[in-house]
Design an enzyme around this catalytic site. Structure first.
Site, short mmCIF file in Angstrom:
data_model
loop_
_atom_site.label_atom_id
_atom_site.label_comp_id
_atom_site.label_asym_id
_atom_site.label_seq_id
_atom_site.Cartn_x
_atom_site.Cartn_y
_atom_site.Cartn_z
CE LYS A 1 -1.49 -1.54 3.80
NZ LYS A 1 -2.11 -1.81 5.10
CB THR B 1 -5.27 8.70 7.08
OG1 THR B 1 -4.23 9.19 7.93
CG2 THR B 1 -5.47 9.63 5.90
N GLY C 1 -6.86 4.16 10.57
CA GLY C 1 -7.53 2.90 10.22
C GLY C 1 -7.68 2.65 8.73
CB THR C 2 -6.23 4.19 5.64
OG1 THR C 2 -4.93 4.24 6.22
CG2 THR C 2 -6.85 5.58 5.62
N GLY C 3 -5.56 1.31 6.65
CA GLY C 3 -5.03 -0.01 6.30
C GLY C 3 -5.98 -1.12 6.71
CB CYS C 4 -7.94 -1.70 9.83
SG CYS C 4 -6.61 -1.47 11.00
N1 LIG Z 1 -4.18 10.44 1.75
C1 LIG Z 1 -4.61 9.41 1.05
N2 LIG Z 1 -5.30 9.59 -0.10
C2 LIG Z 1 -5.74 8.54 -0.83
N3 LIG Z 1 -5.55 7.26 -0.48
C3 LIG Z 1 -4.87 7.00 0.65
C4 LIG Z 1 -4.36 8.05 1.48
N4 LIG Z 1 -3.74 7.48 2.56
C5 LIG Z 1 -3.86 6.15 2.40
N5 LIG Z 1 -4.53 5.84 1.26
C6 LIG Z 1 -4.89 4.50 0.76
O1 LIG Z 1 -5.41 3.79 1.88
C7 LIG Z 1 -5.02 2.42 1.84
C8 LIG Z 1 -4.23 2.08 3.10
O2 LIG Z 1 -2.90 2.54 2.93
P1 LIG Z 1 -1.91 2.96 4.11
O3 LIG Z 1 -0.55 2.92 3.51
O4 LIG Z 1 -2.39 4.23 4.71
O5 LIG Z 1 -2.15 1.79 5.14
P2 LIG Z 1 -1.68 1.65 6.66
O6 LIG Z 1 -0.47 2.46 6.89
O7 LIG Z 1 -1.58 0.21 6.93
O8 LIG Z 1 -2.89 2.30 7.48
P3 LIG Z 1 -3.18 2.24 9.10
O9 LIG Z 1 -1.93 1.80 9.77
O10 LIG Z 1 -3.63 3.61 9.49
O11 LIG Z 1 -4.32 1.30 9.28
C9 LIG Z 1 -4.22 2.26 0.54
O12 LIG Z 1 -5.10 1.83 -0.49
C10 LIG Z 1 -3.72 3.68 0.27
O13 LIG Z 1 -3.45 3.89 -1.10
C1 LIG Z 2 -6.23 -2.19 17.20
C2 LIG Z 2 -5.53 -1.53 16.06
N1 LIG Z 2 -5.22 -2.26 14.97
C3 LIG Z 2 -4.58 -1.69 13.93
C4 LIG Z 2 -4.23 -0.35 13.96
C5 LIG Z 2 -3.48 0.27 12.79
O1 LIG Z 2 -4.22 1.25 12.20
C6 LIG Z 2 -4.57 0.39 15.12
N2 LIG Z 2 -4.26 1.71 15.23
N3 LIG Z 2 -5.21 -0.22 16.14
#
Ligand SMILES: Nc1ncnc2c1ncn2[C@@H]1O[C@H](COP(=O)(O)OP(=O)(O)OP(=O)(O)O)[C@@H](O)[C@H]1O
Ligand SMILES: Cc1ncc(CO)c(N)n1
Length: 268
Positions: free
Chosen positions: A174, A207, A209-212
């Site tokens: 990502k 942003t 929780g975007t990854g989750c």
């Molecule tokens: N500012 C943004 N604009 C558009 N898309 C974004 C943005 N930030 C993240 N994304 C998208 O969100 C999804 C999650 O990516 P990200 O790299 O943020 O995950 P993460 O770091 O594991 O997130 P978290 O740890 O907050 O749960 C991907 O599809 C990424 O392209």
């Molecule tokens: C419980 C939990 N899982 C995943 C993340 C990563 O976004 C967070 N901040 N908290």
């Protein structure tokens, strides 16, 4: 037939990440959500106040309860915290032959708190990655798992190749953490071809929780029987809508809007 999806992850009291983000996303995409809690975190939009891991036996017990009665059509893992919990998750996936396993290798919260102990990274590589239908690291996680540094597009491709060699059938790195200002681009590799998913980067601090949310949407779509690329595209559309349609909740890094995707689709 109702499709069922299981998340093995931590609870976020703030409701934007972890189990809460996963279950909301499952619901929005029309699949039945189930959960095995690995840890309770005390969190809000400003940061993590505390992390309280469960005993691995308590995680195993939740997984057995599900495995004996409610076969999931897809499984996603999020925060697993330590090697014992990783082993419990891997054991259940093997024992019950669960498929469509999405591994989101959560390591560090956006504020810097540890969600996976450093010494558990090895366990993740050895017992969990080989079970992954898809692994969805962000850039720092891909660096930690592969021991490489990612600056260029070719670095990303190389990290994908390494993760595929470690046993993940598909690798999806990502791009939320990329320095490049205009786009947020995610790279998928299935061992044969690379596939890039690019969307305009949204300028926002909300942003959390975007990854989750992204990996939960991916798991829901796999459960519904979609092929990997199509599932990933829906997950990307889902997260783009969730970030764009901001909720402005809390005074720090707020959550994304889990109902934005449905709202757009149905005109609610
Ligand atoms: N500012 C943004 N604009 C558009 N898309 C974004 C943005 N930030 C993240 N994304 C998208 O969100 C999804 C999650 O990516 P990200 O790299 O943020 O995950 P993460 O770091 O594991 O997130 P978290 O740890 O907050 O749960 C991907 O599809 C990424 O392209
Ligand atoms: C419980 C939990 N899982 C995943 C993340 C990563 O976004 C967070 N901040 N908290």
């Amino acid at each position: 037939m109702i499709k069922k999806v299981l998340t093995i992850a931590g609870s976020d009291s703030g409701g934007g990440a972890g189990i809460q983000a996963d279950l909301k996303t499952f619901q929005e995409l029309g699949v039945f959500g189930m959960s095995a809690v690995t840890a309770v975190t005390a969190q809000n939009t400003r940061g993590v106040h505390g992390v309280y891991p469960m005993d691995a036996a308590a995680v195993a017990s939740q997984l057995d309860a599900i495995g004996e009665d409610l076969t999931p059509d897809a499984v996603k893992t999020g925060m697993l915290f330590n090697a014992e919990i990783i082993a419990a998750a891997a054991e259940a996936i093997n024992k019950y032959r669960w498929e469509n396993v999405v591994i989101d290798p959560v390591m560090i919260a956006k504020g810097g708190s540890t969600l996976l102990q450093q010494e558990a990274i090895q366990a993740m590589k050895e017992v969990l990655i080989p079970l992954a239908a898809v692994i969805t690291p962000n850039i720092p996680e891909a660096e930690a798992l592969t021991g490489t540094q990612i600056h260029t597009e070719e670095d990303k491709r190389e990290a994908c190749r390494i993760l595929h060699q470690m046993g993940a059938r598909t690798c999806l790195i990502k791009g939320g953490h990329e320095e490049n200002g205009d786009y947020s681009s995610d790279l998928l590799y299935d061992g044969q071809a690379f596939y890039e998913m690019k969307s305009p980067r949204i300028e926002t601090r909300h942003t959390h929780g975007t990854g989750c949310t992204f990996s939960a949407a991916l798991a829901a779509e796999l459960a519904a029987g979609r092929a990997i690329r199509r599932a990933a595209e829906t997950a990307k559309t889902f997260i783009q809508a969730a970030i764009e349609d901001t909720l402005e909740i809390g005074s720090g890094h707020g959550p994304t809007n889990h109902w934005a995707y449905r709202k757009r689709g149905t005109g609610i």
